[in-house]
Motif scaffolding. Structure first.
Motif, mmCIF file in Angstrom:
data_model
loop_
_atom_site.group_PDB
_atom_site.id
_atom_site.type_symbol
_atom_site.label_atom_id
_atom_site.label_comp_id
_atom_site.label_asym_id
_atom_site.label_seq_id
_atom_site.Cartn_x
_atom_site.Cartn_y
_atom_site.Cartn_z
ATOM 1 N N GLY A 17 0.814 -1.200 0.000
ATOM 2 C CA GLY A 17 0.000 0.000 0.000
ATOM 3 C C GLY A 17 0.851 1.254 0.000
ATOM 4 N N ALA A 18 0.173 2.393 0.090
ATOM 5 C CA ALA A 18 0.837 3.689 -0.020
ATOM 6 C C ALA A 18 0.883 4.414 1.318
ATOM 7 C CB ALA A 18 0.103 4.563 -1.035
ATOM 8 N N LEU A 19 1.876 5.263 1.455
ATOM 9 C CA LEU A 19 1.923 6.225 2.557
ATOM 10 C C LEU A 19 1.599 7.603 1.984
ATOM 11 C CD1 LEU A 19 2.596 7.098 5.473
ATOM 12 C CD2 LEU A 19 4.959 7.449 4.698
ATOM 13 N N ILE A 20 0.605 8.251 2.594
ATOM 14 C CA ILE A 20 0.214 9.597 2.169
ATOM 15 C C ILE A 20 0.390 10.542 3.362
ATOM 16 C CG2 ILE A 20 -1.567 11.024 1.112
ATOM 17 C CD1 ILE A 20 -2.938 8.530 0.098
ATOM 18 N N PRO A 21 1.540 11.212 3.457
ATOM 19 C CA PRO A 21 1.706 12.201 4.520
ATOM 20 C C PRO A 21 1.034 13.521 4.153
ATOM 21 C CG PRO A 21 3.709 12.054 3.249
ATOM 22 C CD PRO A 21 2.753 11.037 2.671
ATOM 23 N N TYR A 22 0.755 14.299 5.181
ATOM 24 C CA TYR A 22 0.027 15.561 5.036
ATOM 25 C C TYR A 22 0.905 16.705 5.514
ATOM 26 C CZ TYR A 22 -3.618 19.072 6.258
ATOM 27 O OH TYR A 22 -4.385 20.204 6.381
ATOM 28 N N LEU A 23 0.806 17.814 4.829
ATOM 29 C CA LEU A 23 1.398 19.047 5.343
ATOM 30 C C LEU A 23 0.422 20.182 5.120
ATOM 31 C CD1 LEU A 23 2.634 21.198 2.975
ATOM 32 C CD2 LEU A 23 4.149 19.254 2.618
#
Length: 271
Positions: A17-23
């Motif tokens: 799966g994917a990692l989706i970090p937020y800023l």
């Protein structure tokens, strides 16, 4: 194929799966948030979610509310957000960028103009929290015309009938809000996620990203295994906030957040 579809297809072929970090854009200032954005892919971000600062982020908890206020105090506008994405695209042509925010600033900017400018800057998708499917015609003609995905939100209490409505016109991926509450408060259990995801997958082939309450590498690993992606937001914003002095960035700000992203990415890649 869009960048979002291409990235999920590539990850599927890798069996993970994917990692989706937020800023939050311009938190605590434009240059720092741009530096963090540029560092995220190398640290392991598969897709990136950028918050568009707004004074009344109704779906967000205190942590992201504070980040939005810092961004606004630093002068954030939609123009600044799009400039940041365009600058990022000068050196990164592959990492999908999703903007998350609320309708009011977009309405003021002009929906058609915003979608056109967002696509030109290199944005791939939009999560507009307070636009339900019934009001999607405010944006849908313009997102379609400019090749932008509309990422829809679903929640634990979304019924099967409602899910069918939500899926109408959805593209890119689905964002599963794993708790019935605001960001950065509680977390869903593995059992709750295992119970929820099959009901969603029975109605759509779109990838499912799980967010709200994903704070640790272990939770990110679980979410990316049960779903197709883990979204980590408040945890990263909290880490960023601990590095600030009098609300301003320090030399520790970007490296500290990047180290946390690396730990999250390592866990996701271990699934």
């Amino acid at each position: 194929m869009s960048r979002i579809a291409a990235r999920f297809a590539a990850l599927k072929s890798q069996g993970r799966g994917a990692l989706i970090p937020y800023l939050e854009a311009c938190d605590p200032d434009y240059d720092t948030s741009l530096a963090l954005l540029r560092a995220m892919p190398e640290a392991g971000a598969d897709l990136i979610e950028i918050g568009m600062p707004f004074s009344d982020p109704s779906a967000d908890g205190p942590t992201i509310q504070a980040a939005a206020l810092r961004g606004l105090k630093a002068g954030a506008t939609l123009g600044h957000v799009l400039k940041m994405v365009a600058t990022f695209r000068e050196t990164d042509h592959d990492t999908p960028i999703i903007l998350m925010g609320y309708l009011n600033p977009i309405d003021s900017y002009g929906p058609e103009r915003f979608c056109r400018d967002a696509a030109k800057a290199g944005v791939d998708g939009l999560i507009i929290v307070d636009v339900p499917p019934e009001e999607a015609d405010l944006l849908a003609p313009h997102t379609t015309a400019n090749g932008l995905d509309i990422i829809r939100l679903i929640a634990p209490n979304t019924t099967e009938e409602r899910l069918r409505t939500v899926l109408t016109g959805a593209s890119g991926f689905l964002y599963y809000v794993s708790i019935t509450g605001i960001t950065g408060t509680t977390s869903a259990t593995e059992a709750q996620l295992n119970a929820a995801l099959p009901k969603i997958r029975a109605q759509t082939d779109l990838p499912v990203a799980i967010g709200f309450g994903i704070t640790t590498p272990e939770q990110a690993r679980t979410a990316s295994r049960i779903g197709n992606a883990a979204v980590v937001a408040s945890a990263l914003i909290k880490t960023l906030a601990t590095t600030l002095e009098n609300g301003r960035a320090t030399e520790r700000t970007v490296p500290t957040v990047v180290d946390e992203i690396r730990a999250l990415a390592a866990a996701v890649r271990a699934t």
